[in-house]
Every structure is written in structure tokens, then in C-alpha cells.
Design an enzyme around this catalytic site. Structure first.
Site, short mmCIF file in Angstrom:
data_model
loop_
_atom_site.label_atom_id
_atom_site.label_comp_id
_atom_site.label_asym_id
_atom_site.label_seq_id
_atom_site.Cartn_x
_atom_site.Cartn_y
_atom_site.Cartn_z
N ALA A 64 19.32 58.43 63.12
CA ALA A 64 19.17 57.31 62.20
C ALA A 64 19.92 57.64 60.91
CB ALA A 64 17.70 57.04 61.92
N GLY A 109 17.23 59.70 66.47
CA GLY A 109 17.16 58.36 67.01
C GLY A 109 18.05 58.13 68.21
N GLU A 112 16.17 59.49 71.12
CA GLU A 112 15.07 58.56 71.36
C GLU A 112 15.56 57.28 72.03
OE1 GLU A 112 12.14 59.84 67.67
OE2 GLU A 112 14.03 58.85 67.24
N GLU A 132 14.56 66.30 63.31
CA GLU A 132 13.94 65.67 62.15
C GLU A 132 13.19 66.64 61.23
OE1 GLU A 132 14.31 62.29 65.18
OE2 GLU A 132 13.88 64.44 65.21
#
Length: 258
Positions: A64, A109, A112, A132
Site C-alpha cells: 500500500a 497489500g 494480500e 508491515e
């Protein structure tokens, strides 16, 4: 139509390419909006038989967008996480088979997003990770949940607690990736797999996906009962009659999704 995604349909299979290579295809608000709109389009396309998601350039999705996340407060972080998680859940719940063709970095992300798909195929150049914790946060788009379900809790904890990246061959070894291909062969392999799904009865494929995904959330007896019901429902379709008749007549079946 989409600012950050190229989308085309080829032989009944949708190919969505995240196209923000200058930022390694990082997920910002625009990408999330485009993906959400695309998923809505796909949900309404009854002729579609499969979806491939890939990235432009040397990255699938490198996470992200940190610049967009950095100023968020508690409420903003909650909204951001829920937004991404809701999108990936919509992808996961698509009735058609979905394949992530991971061509490069699939971090945070990006990992994911790949895990929201039914199948993950990787380029030899692909790298996976949930880094993260090195940024002071947890995975936010359901990574703690899907990674543990895919590769087991202990391995997921190792990857998430360390934040380390793993290469494609290790990702296959731990069960995150179905197969690894040469970079130039990745999309062809994804299309070949999608076509192998698409040639079969669409309702039967849809019900089979539902049986697996829903059954994993149930006890065994409940899962078997659900499978029995969906199996029975197939016998109310034209495709079941066509498939079995074609088998007996030794000819290819012509399925109509009815």
C-alpha cells in the site's frame, strides 16, 4: 475507463493489469477505487469465466502507498484498513475462478491481494512478504488471516514477525504459490490454467468453489451437508444434462451456464 488498471477480456477470461509502474503499482486510493469499480463490473458480467490479476513492469503490487498512509490517525487507519479488506473480500467472493499472476514484488497489500485470489502463479522473479511490522503497523488488508490459512500459523508468524521477503521457490515450498514460471511464460501459464477452468460447466465450477471456501469455515459434517445440497442442485441445470449426455455420446460438451 480506469486510471490505474488496464482491463481486457480474452476468450472469456478477464485480465486486469495494475498499471502504476512508477510507484511499483503501490495501492493508493485511486487503485483501490479502480479495483472496486472493476470488481463491480466483473460481478455483472455473466459471460466471464475467469479473472487474472497481474502487474505492469517489475512489480505485482509493492504494498500500500506509504505516503498516503503516513499521516493517518487512529480513525483514518481504521477506515483505510476496512476499505482495503472489504475490496479483497469482494475479490475472494467472486463466483468465478481468480488467478494472481505475480510478476514481481508482492509485498504487504500486494501479497494480500494475491491471497484474495483462488490461485497464485509466480514468476521466477517474484518476491513475497508482509513487511508491515518494520513500518510500525500490522498487516492491514487481512494478511494475518489469509496467510495463516494458506501456509499455517507457525510459518505465517515467522514471515509476519520478521517482515522478511521470500523468493518464488520458497513461496511454492511453503504452499503460498501453486507454481513458478519463467517471467516470459507467466501470463500464458495463467491463461492456460484459466482456460482449463473455463471449458467446464460454469455452474459446477461456481458451486465447487463455494463448497471449498464455505466448507473451510464449517465443521466437517456441515461441509458435507452443504456439498450434498449443491451437488443435488446441479441436477436441476441444463449443463448437467448436456455434460452427461455429451459424455455418453463421446463428444465435447457445449455448456450454456444454465
Amino acid at each position: 475507463m480506469y486510471t490505474t488498471i488496464r482491463y481486457e477480456v480474452k476468450d472469456g477470461v478477464g485480465i486486469a493489469t495494475i498499471n502504476r509502474p512508477e510507484a511499483l503499482n503501490a495501492l493508493n486510493s485511486t487503485v483501490i477505487e479502480d479495483l472496486s469499480a472493476l470488481v463491480n463490473e466483473i460481478e455483472n458480467d455473466k459471460a466471464l469465466r475467469g479473472l487474472i490479476i497481474t502487474g505492469e513492469g517489475r512489480s505485482f503490487v509493492a504494498g500500500a502507498d506509504i505516503a498516503e498512509q503516513c499521516p493517518l490517525d487512529l480513525a483514518g487507519g481504521r477506515t483505510w484498513g476496512r476499505r482495503g479488506s472489504a475490496l479483497f473480500r469482494k475479490i475472494e467472493l467472486l463466483e468465478i475462478p481468480t488467478i494472481a499472476a505475480v510478476n514481481g514484488f508482492a509485498l504487504g497489500g500486494g501479497c494480500e491481494l494475491a491471497m484474495a485470489c483462488d490461485i497464485i502463479l509466480a514468476s521466477e522473479k517474484a518476491k513475497f512478504g508482509q513487511p508491515e511490522v518494520s513500518l510500525g503497523i500490522t498487516p492491514g488488508f487481512s494478511g494475518t488471516q489469509r496467510l495463516a490459512r494458506r501456509i499455517g500459523a507457525a510459518r505465517a508468524k515467522e514471515l509476519i514477525f520478521s517482515g522478511k521477503m521470500i523468493k518464488a521457490d520458497e513461496a511454492k515450498e511453503v504452499g503460498l504459490v501453486n507454481a513458478v514460471h519463467a517471467p516470459e511464460a507467466l501470463l500464458d501459464a495463467a491463461m492456460e490454467m484459466a482456460q482449463s477452468f473455463a471449458k467446464n460447466a460454469p455452474i459446477a465450477v461456481k458451486y465447487s468453489k463455494a463448497c471449498i471456501d464455505r466448507g473451510l469455515q464449517m465443521d466437517l459434517d456441515s461441509g458435507i451437508a452443504m456439498e450434498n445440497e449443491l451437488f443435488a442442485m446441479c441436477f436441476g441445470t441444463e449443463d448437467q444434462k448436456e455434460g452427461m449426455t455429451a459424455f455418453l455420446e463421446k463428444r465435447p460438451a457445449q455448456f450454456k451456464n444454465k
